[in-house]
Design an enzyme around this catalytic site. Structure first.
Site, PDB file in Angstrom:
ATOM      1  N   ALA A  65       0.852  -1.200   0.000  1.00 50.07           N
ATOM      2  CA  ALA A  65       0.000   0.000   0.000  1.00 50.07           C
ATOM      3  C   ALA A  65       0.885   1.246   0.000  1.00 50.07           C
ATOM      4  CB  ALA A  65      -0.880  -0.001   1.248  1.00 50.07           C
ATOM      5  N   GLY A 108       0.706  -5.261   0.343  1.00 46.80           N
ATOM      6  CA  GLY A 108      -0.279  -5.410  -0.724  1.00 46.80           C
ATOM      7  C   GLY A 108       0.292  -6.096  -1.961  1.00 46.80           C
ATOM      8  N   GLU A 111      -0.072  -9.596  -1.223  1.00 45.53           N
ATOM      9  CA  GLU A 111      -1.508  -9.913  -1.267  1.00 45.53           C
ATOM     10  C   GLU A 111      -2.016 -10.007  -2.708  1.00 45.53           C
ATOM     11  OE1 GLU A 111      -2.235  -6.624   1.398  1.00 45.53           O
ATOM     12  OE2 GLU A 111      -3.162  -7.962   2.853  1.00 45.53           O
ATOM     13  N   GLU A 131       3.402  -5.327   7.536  1.00 44.31           N
ATOM     14  CA  GLU A 131       2.528  -4.283   8.100  1.00 44.31           C
ATOM     15  C   GLU A 131       2.703  -4.122   9.597  1.00 44.31           C
ATOM     16  OE1 GLU A 131       1.578  -6.665   6.009  1.00 44.31           O
ATOM     17  OE2 GLU A 131       0.426  -5.773   4.367  1.00 44.31           O
TER      18      GLU A 131
END
Ligand code: COA
Length: 259
Positions: A65, A108, A111, A131
């Protein structure tokens, strides 16, 4: 084909679509990139290719992110669903989606790779959900898809320590499905995608849907899904082509239409 600023979409002659994340040096998954990636998924869903490759930079697949866009809980309420929606749209494409991971796939980025059906990593690839080192947790499916791929204990260890795993370990724990030298990453991903794209595409889509649906239910319900899917696939043209070709010419000779 639409123009995008943070991703590129190439449709190759062999019916493979290649999505490349191209958002500066570290490929942060900004809100803009997520919106464009969602649009790319919609574009592909409306005119399906035979297979899809998702890739990023040579050294950085995606750094996760865009941390500069984080704020408080109000932003989190917006960012989480945007990740789920976009990665979900890629995951739900009724085609085999291969992630070709050249370098860091963090947060991300990891992910997004997990939202793909299959991960080919270069020897330089590094995966992780860091994270927790920011005092937060994965919000793009990491707590769920990582646990389904590597098992709950390894997923908890990775998400709770933020430890990153190299390509060798990723292969060992099933996070990467293949590891190849860096210069073979794209040739191998394109070769596999092209092979898949020549296959019985509707049957592939039914296979993917049955496996994914079965993963979130009981064995009994999953077997019921398979039972229905097995009947459905015999309604396809390719099932008639494939069975007839086997009986007349032996295995592996069928020329499928994709329907
Ligand atoms: N969001 C926003 N900016 C990011 C970013 C992210 N996820 N990841 C890196 N950047 C920025 C850095 O702040 C730096 O900015 P600057 O040039 O203005 O100082 C720039 O990108 C380059 O990063 P740098 O760390 O110097 O590059 P590197 O090649 O040494 O390392 C990474 C690359 C990807 C390994 C490293 O940047 C990293 O670990 N990033 C964070 C990953 C992360 O925690 N993701 C989860 C987010 S929830």
């Amino acid at each position: 084909m639409a123009d995008y600023d943070t991703v590129t979409l190439e449709r190759r002659d062999d019916d493979v679509a290649v999505i490349t994340l191209a958002n500066g040096k570290v490929n942060p998954l900004s809100m803009e990139l997520l919106a464009e990636l969602r649009a790319v998924a919609d574009e592909l869903a409306a005119d399906l290719p035979g297979a899809v490759v998702v890739t990023g930079g040579e050294k950085i697949f995606a750094a996760g992110a865009d941390i500069s866009q984080f704020g408080g809980q109000d932003e989190a309420r917006d960012i989480g669903p945007r990740f789920h929606d976009t990665i979900g749209a890629i995951a739900e494409l009724p085609r085999f989606v291969i992630a070709a991971v050249g370098g860091y796939a963090l947060g991300g980025g990891c992910e997004l790779a997990l939202g793909c059906d299959y991960r080919i990593a270069s020897e330089r690839a590094v995966f992780g959900q860091p994270e927790i080192l920011l005092g937060i947790i994965p919000g793009g499916g990491g707590t769920q898809r990582l646990a389904r791929v590597v098992g709950p204990s390894r997923a908890k260890e990775m998400c709770i320590t933020g430890r990153q795993v190299d390509a060798t370990e990723a292969l060992r724990i099933g996070l990467a499905d293949e590891v190849v030298p860096a210069d073979e990453l794209h040739p191998r991903a394109f070769e596999l995608a092209a092979q898949v794209a020549r296959g019985a595409l509707t049957a592939q889509a039914i296979t993917k849907r049955a496996i994914d649906a079965g993963l979130s239910t009981t064995l009994a319900d999953g077997l019921a899904i398979e039972r229905d899917a097995f009947v459905e696939v015999f309604g396809t043209e390719d099932s008639r082509i494939g069975v007839r070709s086997f009986l007349e010419h032996g295995p592996g000779k069928a020329e499928f239409t994709g329907s």
